[in-house]
Design an enzyme around this catalytic site. Structure first.
Site, PDB file in Angstrom:
ATOM      1  CD  GLU A 198       7.201   0.403 -11.336  1.00  0.00           C
ATOM      2  OE1 GLU A 198       5.933   0.371 -11.796  1.00  0.00           O
ATOM      3  OE2 GLU A 198       7.827   1.622 -11.125  1.00  0.00           O
ATOM      4  CE1 TYR A 243      -9.220  -1.540  -4.675  1.00  0.00           C
ATOM      5  CE2 TYR A 243     -10.527  -0.820  -6.641  1.00  0.00           C
ATOM      6  CZ  TYR A 243     -10.482  -1.050  -5.222  1.00  0.00           C
ATOM      7  OH  TYR A 243     -11.210  -0.233  -4.455  1.00  0.00           O
ATOM      8  CB  THR A 278       9.904   8.618  -2.719  1.00  0.00           C
ATOM      9  OG1 THR A 278       8.532   8.720  -1.741  1.00  0.00           O
ATOM     10  CG2 THR A 278       9.354   9.489  -4.009  1.00  0.00           C
ATOM     11  CG  ASN A 332      -0.907  19.260 -10.307  1.00  0.00           C
ATOM     12  OD1 ASN A 332       0.078  19.886  -9.803  1.00  0.00           O
ATOM     13  ND2 ASN A 332      -1.713  19.773 -11.173  1.00  0.00           N
ATOM     14  CB  THR A 377      10.709   5.337 -18.201  1.00  0.00           C
ATOM     15  OG1 THR A 377      11.289   5.942 -16.909  1.00  0.00           O
ATOM     16  CG2 THR A 377      12.166   4.486 -18.659  1.00  0.00           C
ATOM     17  CE  LYS A 434     -15.013   3.477  -3.226  1.00  0.00           C
ATOM     18  NZ  LYS A 434     -16.038   3.855  -2.197  1.00  0.00           N
TER      19      LYS A 434
END
Ligand SMILES: Cc1cc2nc3c(=O)[nH]c(=O)nc-3n(C[C@H](O)[C@H](O)[C@H](O)COP(=O)(O)OP(=O)(O)OC[C@H]3O[C@@H](n4cnc5c(N)ncnc54)[C@H](O)[C@@H]3O)c2cc1C
Length: 385
Positions: free
Chosen positions: A244, A235, A367, A131, A160, A181
């Site tokens: 990445e 953060y 995305t 979710n 992965t 937070k």
């Protein structure tokens, strides 16, 4: 590519070595591994060659190189023709372990980073939940403070390396407050009781890599599993995501280059209407477009990597580079299939694998829509007043 603003002779030597390794030792297995999954020795071999720690400090067994060594690795591993291998290595090198170096204690670096660089321990990164995908801040996996450690309950998906990993860099909530937070990072050994791989997921592409759904069932981890400061998880993981995306873009561009080369070769050889396909202007001009887009995607990625390597945090530009590289890689793979006609659609030609593997680039690591959202936000488009 020749020497440029960004690459030294050392980078180019590395490029040649990685390419030779990918073409000789990995590429012959690309088709078979789509059926069987790629074996763990790939990590050990990469570790032996020093490719899993190119940019890490020498004191931890790394090569002490700059960020461009990782870009070269991602670009050249694409030559193996299996997006899966490149993705799994990118998770190890550019996603799950950078937070260990950046935020870990000396003990954590010795326990996780050093064996990961050697290829003795495989890493995975646990952010996404059923979710909480694009909306990372809504994740609910909860690490409750208990005497001597933390008790973790929750669920991760699409992980992965998750089936074979020895450890996970985990993002969990340590306060029940909502939003960004109260999230923290942890390093979790996957043999901890309560770490349950519930499913190996079946995918459209990237079939040689393993992708897991994972449950944490009253999983107790020690105090020293906390990575970095408590409450700084969001953060710290947002910082990780920038690297990445650069590595993902480099892999996407490397894959697109290989695909274009294969398309060129095919359209030069295949004759219809008495001449090679590439002598039809409709095809030649399209190939020219694709080559142009690859160059542009690569240039943008290099500029972002240079800024990142020099201590800047160019979130907007990295999002642009990721968005563009993902789209270009899908476009190139799709057109390669188109201009190979029925042969492109056959499993015995590699175009189909590039087509299936590249599709993930527009989804994983953020995305297309989320990249646009970041770009629009940083352009101030949603600012009130
Ligand atoms: C093969 C594979 C490997 C992966 N590996 C990992 C991994 O190792 N570790 C890990 O943590 N995660 C991993 N992921 C997860 C990946 O990062 C997520 O799938 C991705 O972030 C999208 O999340 P989602 O799938 O829940 O889609 P959702 O967030 O549900 O999005 C669904 C659609 O809605 C769009 N959308 C969502 N919000 C908005 C918005 N505000 N505005 C406009 N459009 C929106 C999205 O762009 C998308 O098109 C992997 C995924 C795959 C498929």
């Amino acid at each position: 590519m020749s020497l440029s603003l960004f690459f030294t002779e050392e980078h180019e030597m590395l490029r040649r070595s990685v390419r030779e390794f990918a073409e000789k030792e990995l590429a012959p297995h690309a088709e078979e591994w789509d059926e069987t999954g790629f074996p763990d020795w790939v990590f050990t071999r990469l570790g032996e060659l020093g490719y899993l720690g190119l940019h890490y400090p020498e004191e931890y067994g790394g090569g002490g190189g700059d960020y461009f060594t990782n870009i070269v690795l991602a670009e050249e591993l694409s030559r193996c023709g299996s997006g899966s291998v490149n993705m799994a290595v990118a998770v190890q090198v550019g996603m799950a372990t950078p937070p260990v170096l950046a935020f870990g204690t000396e003990e954590q670096k010795q326990k996780y980073l050093v064996p990961a660089i050697k290829g003795e321990k495989i890493a995975c990164l646990g952010i996404t939940e059923p979710n909480a995908g694009s909306d990372v801040a809504s994740l609910t996996t909860f690490a409750e403070k208990v005497p001597g450690g933390w008790k973790v309950n929750g669920n991760k998906i699409f992980i992965t390396n998750g089936v074979r990993a020895h450890f996970m860099t985990l993002v969990a909530r340590t306060e029940k407050t909502k939003g960004y937070k109260g999230m923290s990072l942890f390093l979790v050994d996957t043999d901890t009781p309560g770490f349950v791989v519930s499913r190996k997921l079946d995918k459209v592409g990237m079939k040689a890599s393993d992708t897991a759904e994972i449950f944490f069932e009253d999983m107790v981890i020690p105090d020293d599993a906390l990575l970095g400061d408590e409450g700084r998880g969001f953060y710290n993981i947002m910082w990780e995501l920038q690297g990445e995306r650069l590595i993902g873009s480099a892999a996407a561009i490397g894959g697109a280059r290989l695909c274009l080369e294969q398309l060129l070769e095919y359209t030069k050889e295949r004759e219809q209407f008495g001449k090679p396909l590439c002598r039809n202007q409709a095809i030649a001009h399209r190939i020219a477009d694709l080559a142009t887009k690859i160059e542009a995607a690569e240039a943008l990625n290099y500029i972002c990597a240079w800024k990142y390597d020099n201590g800047e945090y160019p979130v907007k530009e990295i999002s642009m580079a990721k968005l563009f590289a993902a789209q270009v890689s899908c476009e190139v793979a799709d057109e390669a299939m188109q201009f190979m006609g029925g042969y492109g659609y056959m499993m015995e030609y590699p175009a189909q694998r590039a087509w299936r593997d590249s599709r993930l680039m527009r989804i994983g690591g953020g995305t297309d829509e989320i990249m646009r959202e970041i770009i629009a936000t940083t352009m101030g488009l949603y600012a009130k007043g």
